[in-house]
Design a protein around this motif. Structure first.
Motif, PDB file in Angstrom:
ATOM      1  N   TRP A  47       0.841  -1.200   0.000  1.00 38.47           N
ATOM      2  CA  TRP A  47       0.000   0.000   0.000  1.00 38.47           C
ATOM      3  C   TRP A  47       0.878   1.253   0.000  1.00 38.47           C
ATOM      4  CZ3 TRP A  47      -4.325   0.765   4.291  1.00 38.47           C
ATOM      5  CH2 TRP A  47      -5.161   1.802   3.924  1.00 38.47           C
ATOM      6  N   LEU A  48       1.872   1.267   0.859  1.00 38.05           N
ATOM      7  CA  LEU A  48       2.764   2.418   0.960  1.00 38.05           C
ATOM      8  C   LEU A  48       3.540   2.642  -0.340  1.00 38.05           C
ATOM      9  CD1 LEU A  48       4.032   4.664   2.642  1.00 38.05           C
ATOM     10  CD2 LEU A  48       5.656   2.978   3.533  1.00 38.05           C
ATOM     11  N   VAL A  49       4.070   1.566  -0.899  1.00 32.49           N
ATOM     12  CA  VAL A  49       4.833   1.663  -2.147  1.00 32.49           C
ATOM     13  C   VAL A  49       3.947   2.198  -3.267  1.00 32.49           C
ATOM     14  CG1 VAL A  49       5.920   0.277  -3.960  1.00 32.49           C
ATOM     15  CG2 VAL A  49       6.531  -0.114  -1.571  1.00 32.49           C
ATOM     16  N   THR A  50       2.719   1.714  -3.309  1.00 31.53           N
ATOM     17  CA  THR A  50       1.790   2.159  -4.352  1.00 31.53           C
ATOM     18  C   THR A  50       1.520   3.658  -4.239  1.00 31.53           C
ATOM     19  OG1 THR A  50       0.740  -0.020  -4.302  1.00 31.53           O
ATOM     20  CG2 THR A  50      -0.500   1.759  -5.345  1.00 31.53           C
ATOM     21  N   LEU A  51       1.274   4.132  -3.020  1.00 34.94           N
ATOM     22  CA  LEU A  51       1.016   5.559  -2.818  1.00 34.94           C
ATOM     23  C   LEU A  51       2.238   6.408  -3.149  1.00 34.94           C
ATOM     24  CD1 LEU A  51      -0.920   5.359   0.576  1.00 34.94           C
ATOM     25  CD2 LEU A  51      -1.876   6.124  -1.605  1.00 34.94           C
ATOM     26  N   GLU A  52       3.396   5.967  -2.706  1.00 36.72           N
ATOM     27  CA  GLU A  52       4.623   6.734  -2.929  1.00 36.72           C
ATOM     28  C   GLU A  52       4.919   6.915  -4.410  1.00 36.72           C
ATOM     29  OE1 GLU A  52       7.247   5.728   1.088  1.00 36.72           O
ATOM     30  OE2 GLU A  52       7.469   4.482  -0.688  1.00 36.72           O
ATOM     31  N   ASN A  53       4.443   5.983  -5.228  1.00 35.28           N
ATOM     32  CA  ASN A  53       4.765   6.027  -6.654  1.00 35.28           C
ATOM     33  C   ASN A  53       3.567   6.355  -7.530  1.00 35.28           C
ATOM     34  OD1 ASN A  53       7.683   5.007  -6.687  1.00 35.28           O
ATOM     35  ND2 ASN A  53       6.663   3.524  -5.379  1.00 35.28           N
ATOM     36  N   SER A  54       2.461   6.762  -6.915  1.00 39.05           N
ATOM     37  CA  SER A  54       1.273   7.145  -7.686  1.00 39.05           C
ATOM     38  C   SER A  54       1.385   8.614  -8.090  1.00 39.05           C
ATOM     39  CB  SER A  54       0.011   6.941  -6.851  1.00 39.05           C
ATOM     40  OG  SER A  54      -0.169   5.581  -6.575  1.00 39.05           O
ATOM     41  N   CYS A  88       1.289   2.466   9.244  1.00 39.22           N
ATOM     42  CA  CYS A  88      -0.007   3.153   9.081  1.00 39.22           C
ATOM     43  C   CYS A  88       0.198   4.662   9.020  1.00 39.22           C
ATOM     44  CB  CYS A  88      -0.940   2.790  10.235  1.00 39.22           C
ATOM     45  SG  CYS A  88      -1.537   1.083  10.201  1.00 39.22           S
ATOM     46  N   PHE A  89       1.040   5.186   9.902  1.00 36.95           N
ATOM     47  CA  PHE A  89       1.319   6.629   9.889  1.00 36.95           C
ATOM     48  C   PHE A  89       1.996   7.045   8.580  1.00 36.95           C
ATOM     49  CE2 PHE A  89       1.661   6.330  14.763  1.00 36.95           C
ATOM     50  CZ  PHE A  89       0.300   6.576  14.900  1.00 36.95           C
ATOM     51  N   LYS A  90       2.896   6.217   8.070  1.00 37.31           N
ATOM     52  CA  LYS A  90       3.545   6.527   6.800  1.00 37.31           C
ATOM     53  C   LYS A  90       2.527   6.583   5.664  1.00 37.31           C
ATOM     54  CE  LYS A  90       8.125   4.537   7.770  1.00 37.31           C
ATOM     55  NZ  LYS A  90       9.077   3.481   7.391  1.00 37.31           N
ATOM     56  N   ILE A  91       1.554   5.671   5.700  1.00 38.67           N
ATOM     57  CA  ILE A  91       0.516   5.649   4.661  1.00 38.67           C
ATOM     58  C   ILE A  91      -0.348   6.905   4.740  1.00 38.67           C
ATOM     59  CG2 ILE A  91      -1.625   4.463   4.002  1.00 38.67           C
ATOM     60  CD1 ILE A  91      -0.123   1.816   4.751  1.00 38.67           C
ATOM     61  N   ILE A  92      -0.713   7.306   5.957  1.00 40.48           N
ATOM     62  CA  ILE A  92      -1.512   8.534   6.119  1.00 40.48           C
ATOM     63  C   ILE A  92      -0.731   9.731   5.587  1.00 40.48           C
ATOM     64  CG2 ILE A  92      -2.641  10.051   7.784  1.00 40.48           C
ATOM     65  CD1 ILE A  92      -2.946   7.531   9.589  1.00 40.48           C
ATOM     66  N   ASN A  93       0.552   9.805   5.924  1.00 39.65           N
ATOM     67  CA  ASN A  93       1.387  10.895   5.395  1.00 39.65           C
ATOM     68  C   ASN A  93       1.403  10.889   3.874  1.00 39.65           C
ATOM     69  OD1 ASN A  93       2.323  12.275   7.692  1.00 39.65           O
ATOM     70  ND2 ASN A  93       3.843  10.694   8.100  1.00 39.65           N
ATOM     71  N   VAL A 109       2.238  13.267  11.986  1.00 38.04           N
ATOM     72  CA  VAL A 109       1.222  13.261  10.927  1.00 38.04           C
ATOM     73  C   VAL A 109       0.403  14.544  10.979  1.00 38.04           C
ATOM     74  CG1 VAL A 109      -0.834  12.086  10.047  1.00 38.04           C
ATOM     75  CG2 VAL A 109       1.093  10.737  10.914  1.00 38.04           C
ATOM     76  N   VAL A 110      -0.026  14.927  12.209  1.00 39.10           N
ATOM     77  CA  VAL A 110      -0.792  16.166  12.373  1.00 39.10           C
ATOM     78  C   VAL A 110       0.040  17.359  11.917  1.00 39.10           C
ATOM     79  CG1 VAL A 110      -1.967  17.647  14.044  1.00 39.10           C
ATOM     80  CG2 VAL A 110      -2.081  15.149  14.286  1.00 39.10           C
ATOM     81  N   GLU A 111       1.320  17.353  12.256  1.00 38.19           N
ATOM     82  CA  GLU A 111       2.216  18.443  11.857  1.00 38.19           C
ATOM     83  C   GLU A 111       2.277  18.553  10.334  1.00 38.19           C
ATOM     84  OE1 GLU A 111       6.757  20.007  12.913  1.00 38.19           O
ATOM     85  OE2 GLU A 111       6.113  17.995  13.485  1.00 38.19           O
ATOM     86  N   ASN A 112       2.310  17.392   9.656  1.00 36.33           N
ATOM     87  CA  ASN A 112       2.341  17.410   8.193  1.00 36.33           C
ATOM     88  C   ASN A 112       1.034  17.962   7.614  1.00 36.33           C
ATOM     89  OD1 ASN A 112       4.941  16.456   7.657  1.00 36.33           O
ATOM     90  ND2 ASN A 112       4.324  14.331   7.937  1.00 36.33           N
ATOM     91  N   GLU A 140      22.602   5.032  -7.066  1.00 36.61           N
ATOM     92  CA  GLU A 140      21.556   5.632  -6.236  1.00 36.61           C
ATOM     93  C   GLU A 140      20.171   5.291  -6.773  1.00 36.61           C
ATOM     94  OE1 GLU A 140      23.535   9.691  -4.483  1.00 36.61           O
ATOM     95  OE2 GLU A 140      22.740   9.739  -6.521  1.00 36.61           O
ATOM     96  N   GLU A 141      19.191   5.328  -5.859  1.00 38.94           N
ATOM     97  CA  GLU A 141      17.817   5.068  -6.243  1.00 38.94           C
ATOM     98  C   GLU A 141      17.180   6.356  -6.773  1.00 38.94           C
ATOM     99  OE1 GLU A 141      15.808   3.525  -2.868  1.00 38.94           O
ATOM    100  OE2 GLU A 141      17.028   1.699  -2.771  1.00 38.94           O
ATOM    101  N   PRO A 142      16.430   6.261  -7.854  1.00 36.51           N
ATOM    102  CA  PRO A 142      15.753   7.465  -8.363  1.00 36.51           C
ATOM    103  C   PRO A 142      14.668   7.902  -7.382  1.00 36.51           C
ATOM    104  CG  PRO A 142      15.026   5.512  -9.546  1.00 36.51           C
ATOM    105  CD  PRO A 142      16.159   5.076  -8.678  1.00 36.51           C
ATOM    106  N   PRO A 143      14.314   9.183  -7.376  1.00 36.25           N
ATOM    107  CA  PRO A 143      13.294   9.668  -6.434  1.00 36.25           C
ATOM    108  C   PRO A 143      11.922   9.103  -6.768  1.00 36.25           C
ATOM    109  CG  PRO A 143      13.851  11.380  -8.007  1.00 36.25           C
ATOM    110  CD  PRO A 143      14.820  10.253  -8.245  1.00 36.25           C
ATOM    111  N   THR A 144      11.136   8.861  -5.758  1.00 39.65           N
ATOM    112  CA  THR A 144       9.757   8.434  -5.966  1.00 39.65           C
ATOM    113  C   THR A 144       8.905   9.651  -6.300  1.00 39.65           C
ATOM    114  OG1 THR A 144       9.159   8.737  -3.643  1.00 39.65           O
ATOM    115  CG2 THR A 144      10.059   6.585  -4.271  1.00 39.65           C
ATOM    116  N   GLU A 145       7.672   9.400  -6.724  1.00 40.91           N
ATOM    117  CA  GLU A 145       6.737  10.497  -6.956  1.00 40.91           C
ATOM    118  C   GLU A 145       6.521  11.283  -5.663  1.00 40.91           C
ATOM    119  OE1 GLU A 145       5.080  11.558  -9.855  1.00 40.91           O
ATOM    120  OE2 GLU A 145       6.669  10.313 -10.721  1.00 40.91           O
ATOM    121  N   GLN A 146       6.509  10.574  -4.534  1.00 37.66           N
ATOM    122  CA  GLN A 146       6.316  11.255  -3.257  1.00 37.66           C
ATOM    123  C   GLN A 146       7.506  12.158  -2.924  1.00 37.66           C
ATOM    124  OE1 GLN A 146       4.199   9.466   0.047  1.00 37.66           O
ATOM    125  NE2 GLN A 146       6.017   9.707   1.331  1.00 37.66           N
TER     126      GLN A 146
END
Length: 928
Positions: free
Chosen positions: A624-631, A659-664, A704-707, A862-868
């Motif tokens: 789920w996290l990987v999918t969001l980071e690259n959407s 879970c917090f990473k996914i919300i972010n 998360v709230v800070e973000n 190096e790894e290329p940057p994600t969409e996120q």
């Protein structure tokens, strides 16, 4: 509590406590709880559970309450401890008769007698052991059995005590009754053997039960070696006896349990007293090898016994007490003696026979396994790769023994195994099932011994010349070999496998994934799990990329077909590993056509109402996290999946961090759309969550709230308004945990800097709730902010605090002017954090300023940057921390304050600040 009057009342309440009606049950339980500390209550319970005419359920409950009372109130130092007078009466009553007719209650009585014995025997209860010894001699079958049962639980409990004084007492006790225990065991054993030979099943069953109990009693005293020598003779007698007892005989199961207990005695003694076992090494090895690896065991041995014998051999082979040091003179005489015995036993013929029998007999797939493969291929794979029943079965035990013996005697056994391999060159006849199974077993052995065979096998050549061809054989009967070959390569790939050969391997794996055989597919999944992790340094992304898309498609198709949670979990894990190793951001971004496969998997694996989530959740969250980071954008389907999150947050499990990473990720992806739909539920979940999670968990949640406040400063404070008073209160109360205080200040800094009107509303709310003046609340929060600035370690958050406090200026408010000195101190610290000096011009500039987005230059390693990553960079361009020069902001705020107060008033205000601080501040503001 008067016994005569109380018995009827207690009996009535116990009867009510057995009711299925909660309206009757709950008051009864409460009453019994109140009586627990009443004198005489346990005497009443004793009278009830020893009265065989009463209802069994009531008697059972009385025993349980009595047993729990021993745990809580028997010791002298316990609160509400039983009186010595009542304990004396209870001890006498417990051993007055051993005639309990109900087995379950008899066991509970035996256990509670043992609990009392642990505290009181022998000092306060010297008559216990003599009474038990007399009772086991009686002719009455029931009394004798119950006395034996109690004797076993008492000796087991006393033997478990570990204090030196207690061990001494037990040793003295054991010395006194060991001979009797042995004679009792021998008597019941001889009786059983005679009855079994006569075919008297009923009598033999009763005698065997007593044999088992008396053996357990004697087992507690196995510190006496004479008993161990007798064990071997009795083992042989029982094994021979088993020939004449049919499998359906009720006595058979207990006979096997007794045999297993015999072997457990040997294993435990070897484990705890290896040097005392030295005199038994030869006999143990002869016994175990004879029954397991020769014809002597045919028709006699059973699976659990074979496992125990193999464990006995393994423990002797691996025992460090029997391995001499590199320099023999550094070894103890006991070690040298044991090593000599081992060496004398494990001759070449013996080792060769053990190796051959392990491979060609015990490694063979059984008819039962082959049938399961055909009828339930996925279930077969789960069991084969570590299912619960597999862990305790014969096959893993044989494999572990093979590994240990091969490691210990590899120079002797390597030629034996290589000879078996050479005899199997080429493709095996499809019609010869036996030959196929033998090849499967030999390949298994070569995989298990991969590290030992490193210098003896040219695996690259073997792969090219034979194994690759065998992977391409599509005949249905060759399934075992295809499965075994891919497993074998998985064993060797980290040992000896050239990187250049991997594309051929990927091609073969892709073909196997296209196969309809789920077992081969599942073995490919396990193989991929093995080589994709980051510790495989030979992995090259460029070799794998040509197969990436087709493999993903095949994996998703497989995921739709399989039903076992374990298999789904393996597939999900492979997807996570692929992302980690191959960096497939572009693949995810450009392949929305995979969402129909991908999103249902995430939905299933993260839905706590679905049973599979227990196994799939961790990998599902990663995916789920990987999918969001690259959407590239937030789709309705991605937004809908977030419905699963509230229940996940309620779990408060180790997966909270993800879970917090996914919300972010949702916040960075599309904060407005996301918050409009889920902010209310999310705020409610966070308010509940913050009440009962660790301090570290609170920090992660508040980040998360800070973000939210950073990304959406207008809507954010309104949507998370219910949560902000606790943050405000945490600051003015002076939260002691630095990381949490730092996060509180980060959250409040965002509100103060980016939404001043909301901060004013919050200030008024807190003044009302705390019953204080507005200025008093404002002064308290500024004072604590200044005082706890050192809790903030992140430069970005330190600059944020300086900007936030400066935003209070210009002001005529007396409190703000009173705290002006502190605000300047925070400002100066912030300047030191972010300002860098240009060595050529001698001027200062804010190092956190960002003016435009630049695509980072990525090297090959190096790894290329994600969409996120890109989104976060773009959001930073709107963040005051990265767009406002602190140096400029300070100047403008001080200038505005000067204009508001006038020259004289401002000069008086600046005099409240230390002259050294003013001088340093002026140095930063040169040029303005």
């Amino acid at each position: 509590m008067d016994l005569n009057s109380a018995s009827t009342i207690v009996l009535q309440v116990l009867t009510q406590a057995t009711s299925q009606d909660t309206a009757v049950l709950k008051p009864a339980e409460e009453q019994l709880k109140q009586w627990e500390t009443q004198p005489g209550f346990y005497s009443v319970l004793l009278n009830i559970f020893t009265n065989h005419t009463l209802d069994v359920n009531v008697r059972w409950l009385a025993v349980l309450y009595f047993k729990n009372g021993i745990d809580r109130y028997w010791r002298r130092v316990a609160p509400h401890a039983l009186s010595e007078e009542e304990k004396t009466t209870l001890r006498a009553g417990l051993i007055a008769n051993f005639n309990e007719p109900v087995n379950q209650i008899a066991t509970q009585i035996s256990v509670l007698i043992a609990k009392v014995a642990r505290v009181d025997c022998p000092r306060q209860w010297p008559e216990l052991i003599p009474t038990l010894l007399e009772s086991v001699k009686v002719q009455d079958d029931l009394r004798q059995h119950r006395a034996l049962l109690t004797f076993y639980h008492v000796t087991k409990t006393l033997a478990s005590k570990r204090l030196a004084a207690d061990r001494k007492l037990f040793y003295d006790l054991a010395s006194g009754i060991y001979s009797f225990a042995c004679s009792l065991w021998n008597h019941h054993t001889d009786t059983f053997l005679q009855q079994a030979c006569r075919g008297d099943e009923a009598a033999a069953t009763n005698s065997l039960e007593r044999t088992l109990l008396s053996l357990k009693d004697t087992y507690c005293y196995y510190i006496f070696q004479g008993f161990l020598h007798a064990v071997f003779e009795r083992l042989k007698q029982f094994l021979e006896c088993s020939r004449s007892i049919r499998a359906e005989n009720v006595c058979r199961d207990r006979l096997e349990k007794t045999i297993i207990l015999f072997t457990k005695v040997l294993l435990d003694f070897l484990d705890q007293h290896p040097f005392s076992f030295t005199s038994l090494i030869q006999r143990s090895l002869e016994f175990a090898v004879s029954y397991v690896f020769t014809e002597a065991g045919e028709g006699v041995v059973f699976e659990r016994f074979i496992v125990q014998c193999m464990n006995l051999i393994k423990m002797i082979v691996k025992n460090y007490a029997y391995k001499p040091s590199k320099y023999i003179e550094d070894s103890s005489p006991e070690t040298i003696e044991a090593h000599k015995i081992k060496t004398a036993f494990f001759t070449y013929p013996t080792l060769m026979e053990i190796c051959r029998r392990l491979v060609t007999h015990y490694f063979l797939l059984t008819e039962e396994e082959l049938t399961m493969w055909e009828e339930d291929p996925e279930g077969f794979t789960v069991e084969e790769t570590g299912g619960d029943s597999w862990k305790y079965s014969l096959r893993p035990c044989t494999e572990v023994l093979f590994i240990d013996i091969f490691h210990e005697y590899n120079q002797t056994l390597t030629p034996v195994l290589l000879e078996m391999v050479h005899s199997l060159q080429g493709t095996t006849n499809m019609e010869d099932t036996s030959a196929i199974l033998i090849k499967d077993a030999v390949y298994n052995a070569v995989g298990l011994a991969a590290y030992e065979l490193f210098d003896s096998v040219d695996f690259d050549q073997w792969f090219k010349n034979q194994l690759l061809a065998e992977l391409q054989v599509s005949h249905n009967r060759y399934k075992p070999i295809r499965r075994r070959v891919i497993w074998l390569i998985g064993q060797w790939i980290s040992v000896k496998f050239k990187s250049d050969l991997r594309p051929m391997l990927y091609e073969a794996i892709r073909n196997l994934l296209q196969d309809q055989d789920l077992v081969s597919c599942a073995m490919c999944i396990i193989f991929l799990n093995g080589f994709l992790p980051v510790d495989d340094f030979e992995f090259r992304t460029d070799q794998f990329l040509p197969y990436l898309e087709s493999m993903f498609t095949l994996l998703f198709q497989l995921l739709q077909e399989v039903t076992e949670c374990d298999t789904k979990m393996h597939v999900l894990h492979v997807l996570s590993c692929v992302n980690e190793r191959v960096n497939v951001q572009i693949f995810f971004t450009d392949s929305k056509n995979l969402y129909p496969f991908l999103l249902p998997v995430i939905q299933l694996s993260t839905d706590v109402s679905q049973p599979p989530h227990v196994y799939l959740l961790e990998d599902g969250l990663e995916l789920w996290l990987v999918t969001l980071e690259n959407s590239p954008c937030l789709t309705p389907e991605l937004l809908r999946i977030f419905q699963n999150m509230s229940a996940l947050l309620e779990l408060s499990s180790e997966n909270l961090k993800n879970c917090f990473k996914i919300i972010n990720a949702y916040i960075f992806l599309s904060s407005t759309e996301f918050l409009q739909m889920y902010a209310v539920d999310l705020c409610r979940s966070f308010c509940e969550l913050l009440k009962d999670i660790t301090t570290e968990g609170q920090v992660q949640a508040l980040k998360v709230v800070e973000n939210v406040l950073k990304v959406n400063p207008v809507l954010g404070p309104q949507m998370f308004q219910p949560l902000l008073p606790s943050v405000f209160k945490g600051i003015i109360d002076g939260e002691r945990y630095p990381m949490l205080m730092s996060t509180y200040l980060g959250v409040m800094g965002r509100v103060l800097l980016q939404n001043t009107s909301f901060f004013s509303l919050l200030l008024n709310q807190m003044a009302c709730e705390l019953g204080q003046e507005l200025d008093q609340i404002l002064g308290n929060i500024i004072e604590m902010w200044v005082d706890r600035m050192d809790n903030i370690t992140q430069p970005e958050r330190r600059k944020l605090s300086a900007l936030a406090l400066l935003s209070l200026l210009p002001s005529l408010n007396g409190v703000i002017q009173d705290k002006f000195c502190g605000i300047i101190h925070v400002t100066l610290e912030g300047l030191y954090d972010v300002m860098t000096e240009d060595p050529e011009t001698g001027t200062y500039k804010d190092c956190m300023l960002m003016s435009h987005f630049e695509e980072p230059k990525v090297t090959e390693d190096e790894e290329p940057p994600t969409e996120q990553d890109k989104r976060k960079k773009m959001l930073a361009l709107k963040d005051p921390v990265h767009t406002v020069s602190l140096q400029q902001f300070v100047y403008e705020k001080l200038k505005a304050q000067q204009e508001l107060l006038g020259e004289q008033g401002f000069h008086a205000l600046m005099e409240t600040v230390d002259t050294e601080v003013v001088a340093q501040l002026q140095e930063f503001l040169q040029g303005f």
